[in-house]
Design a protein around this motif. Structure first.
Motif, PDB file in Angstrom:
ATOM      1  N   GLY A  88       0.677  -1.764  -0.118  1.00 22.92           N
ATOM      2  CA  GLY A  88       0.005  -0.235   0.235  1.00 22.92           C
ATOM      3  C   GLY A  88       0.530   1.599  -0.364  1.00 22.92           C
ATOM      4  O   GLY A  88      -0.269   2.361   0.117  1.00 22.92           O
ATOM      5  N   ARG A  89       2.429   1.540   0.153  1.00 20.94           N
ATOM      6  CA  ARG A  89       3.073   2.388  -0.170  1.00 20.94           C
ATOM      7  C   ARG A  89       4.164   2.465  -1.510  1.00 20.94           C
ATOM      8  O   ARG A  89       4.490   1.217  -1.754  1.00 20.94           O
ATOM      9  CB  ARG A  89       3.991   2.793   1.431  1.00 20.94           C
ATOM     10  CG  ARG A  89       2.470   2.566   2.676  1.00 20.94           C
ATOM     11  CD  ARG A  89       2.472   3.917   2.698  1.00 20.94           C
ATOM     12  NE  ARG A  89       2.853   4.949   2.461  1.00 20.94           N
ATOM     13  CZ  ARG A  89       3.081   6.475   2.575  1.00 20.94           C
ATOM     14  NH1 ARG A  89       1.793   7.029   2.763  1.00 20.94           N
ATOM     15  NH2 ARG A  89       3.974   7.260   2.790  1.00 20.94           N
ATOM     16  N   THR A  90       4.792   3.228  -1.581  1.00 19.77           N
ATOM     17  CA  THR A  90       5.874   3.292  -2.758  1.00 19.77           C
ATOM     18  C   THR A  90       6.531   3.783  -1.800  1.00 19.77           C
ATOM     19  O   THR A  90       8.048   3.706  -2.331  1.00 19.77           O
ATOM     20  CB  THR A  90       5.685   4.829  -4.041  1.00 19.77           C
ATOM     21  OG1 THR A  90       5.016   5.908  -3.103  1.00 19.77           O
ATOM     22  CG2 THR A  90       4.122   3.839  -4.856  1.00 19.77           C
ATOM     23  N   ASP A  91       7.004   3.573  -0.419  1.00 19.38           N
ATOM     24  CA  ASP A  91       8.505   4.185   0.476  1.00 19.38           C
ATOM     25  C   ASP A  91       8.532   3.694   1.621  1.00 19.38           C
ATOM     26  O   ASP A  91       7.838   2.431   1.565  1.00 19.38           O
ATOM     27  CB  ASP A  91       8.019   5.926   0.750  1.00 19.38           C
ATOM     28  CG  ASP A  91       7.099   6.274   1.223  1.00 19.38           C
ATOM     29  OD1 ASP A  91       6.416   5.404   1.712  1.00 19.38           O
ATOM     30  OD2 ASP A  91       6.845   6.551   2.253  1.00 19.38           O
ATOM     31  N   CYS A  92       9.880   3.174   1.951  1.00 19.33           N
ATOM     32  CA  CYS A  92       9.880   2.679   3.061  1.00 19.33           C
ATOM     33  C   CYS A  92      10.157   3.159   4.578  1.00 19.33           C
ATOM     34  O   CYS A  92      10.171   4.873   4.431  1.00 19.33           O
ATOM     35  CB  CYS A  92      11.208   1.734   3.217  1.00 19.33           C
ATOM     36  SG  CYS A  92      11.480   1.162   1.363  1.00 19.33           S
ATOM     37  N   PRO A  93      10.011   2.440   5.941  1.00 23.57           N
ATOM     38  CA  PRO A  93      10.212   3.564   6.866  1.00 23.57           C
ATOM     39  C   PRO A  93      10.806   4.613   7.203  1.00 23.57           C
ATOM     40  O   PRO A  93      12.802   3.328   6.665  1.00 23.57           O
ATOM     41  CB  PRO A  93       9.841   2.519   7.836  1.00 23.57           C
ATOM     42  CG  PRO A  93       9.004   1.455   7.404  1.00 23.57           C
ATOM     43  CD  PRO A  93       9.606   0.843   6.130  1.00 23.57           C
ATOM     44  N   ALA A  94      11.060   5.430   7.286  1.00 25.16           N
ATOM     45  CA  ALA A  94      12.353   6.606   7.645  1.00 25.16           C
ATOM     46  C   ALA A  94      13.168   5.684   8.735  1.00 25.16           C
ATOM     47  O   ALA A  94      13.040   5.918   9.370  1.00 25.16           O
ATOM     48  CB  ALA A  94      11.873   7.697   7.216  1.00 25.16           C
ATOM     49  N   ASN A  95      14.988   5.826   8.632  1.00 29.36           N
ATOM     50  CA  ASN A  95      15.543   5.794   9.624  1.00 29.36           C
ATOM     51  C   ASN A  95      15.404   5.071   9.418  1.00 29.36           C
ATOM     52  O   ASN A  95      17.025   4.159  10.657  1.00 29.36           O
ATOM     53  CB  ASN A  95      14.999   6.722  10.697  1.00 29.36           C
ATOM     54  CG  ASN A  95      14.994   8.176  10.450  1.00 29.36           C
ATOM     55  OD1 ASN A  95      16.413   8.731   9.295  1.00 29.36           O
ATOM     56  ND2 ASN A  95      14.406   8.674  11.285  1.00 29.36           N
TER      57      ASN A  95
END
Length: 264
Positions: A88-95
């Motif tokens: 459901g997302r195009t990015d990954c969890p930051a940091n």
């Protein structure tokens, strides 16, 4: 390096002993005759030989240390990690993670009895193999895109998400070596790090095609340009608890289940 330093120190002590108060030929009381040039030359030659041996030892030890440092650096670069799909997302969890690639959630058609069960994350930049243009026949599997499905405008997948196409992101972390999706929780157990949480999803219970449970991010996105057309394909439905063989409490009838992805 500590052993080399000790060896060099002992050589210095031996040199001092030889010329200051050392013994000769096993006699504890005989002093070295500094006026004897042959004896002095002999001892100097001996000490030069020992010094060369020590220098070679130091170089060898330095070489071993350098090799170990290189191996350690290489091991740090090649150390393992963990990967998971953020549905459901195009990015990954930051940091916490790095993006391997983002793409389209795919799978089999919802009503095909021979459908594959799993959801897959298809990359945006496909690379075709040598059999791409073989003559078409009907003896093959099928790959479709995936849409969010809900009769409720305020679905767990976002406002007015009905028929929107679902993205995905493959994420990797080198700081962790294990990952697990835990249904019916929004927080990880002690000792685990939360990657993301959201809503448990699967196919529709009364469709022919099998499916699997996946965790769709709580801030699910639609694919850009997905429009509002109902193209079907692989479908994502929010999952409700059904009491009976499932213990209630702690579960509750017809309540939407959450999920969390954890790393360790």
């Amino acid at each position: 390096m500590v052993n080399v330093a000790i060896t060099v120190s002992l050589a210095v002590v031996s040199l001092c002993t030889l010329f200051c108060c050392g013994s000769c030929n096993g006699s504890r009381n005989k002093r070295i005759l500094m006026s004897d040039p042959d004896y002095v030359q002999q001892q100097m030659t001996h000490l030069q030989s020992e010094l060369q041996t020590l220098q070679a030892t130091v170089q060898l030890q330095n070489g071993k240390i350098s090799s170990l440092e290189q191996q350690l650096s290489q091991a740090n670069q090649n150390r393992g990690g963990v990967t998971f799909v953020r549905w459901g997302r195009t990015d990954c969890p930051a940091n916490l993670t790095e993006l391997v690639y983002s793409g389209y959630t795919g799978g089999s058609w919802w009503d095909h009895p021979g459908a594959a069960a799993d959801y897959v994350c298809l990359p945006r930049d496909s690379v075709w193999g040598p059999y791409k243009d073989l003559p078409n026949d009907d003896y093959s599997g099928r790959m479709y895109g995936t849409e969010y499905e809900s009769d409720n405008p305020a679905s767990p997948f976002g406002l007015k998400s009905q028929n929107e196409e679902a993205p995905c992101a493959v994420c990797r972390s080198t700081s962790f070596v294990s990952s697990v999706m835990i249904p019916a929780r929004t927080e990880c157990y002690s000792g685990w790090m939360k990657a993301y949480s959201g809503s448990l999803a699967s196919g529709y219970y009364n469709h022919k095609a099998a499916s699997q449970y996946v965790c769709v991010d709580e801030h699910a996105q639609p694919l850009d340009g997905g429009a509002d057309s109902n193209d079907d394909g692989k479908l994502l439905f929010a999952v409700k608890a059904k009491c009976g063989s499932l213990r209630c409490p702690p579960y509750e009838e017809d309540k939407y289940l959450s999920c969390v992805v954890c790393m360790k």
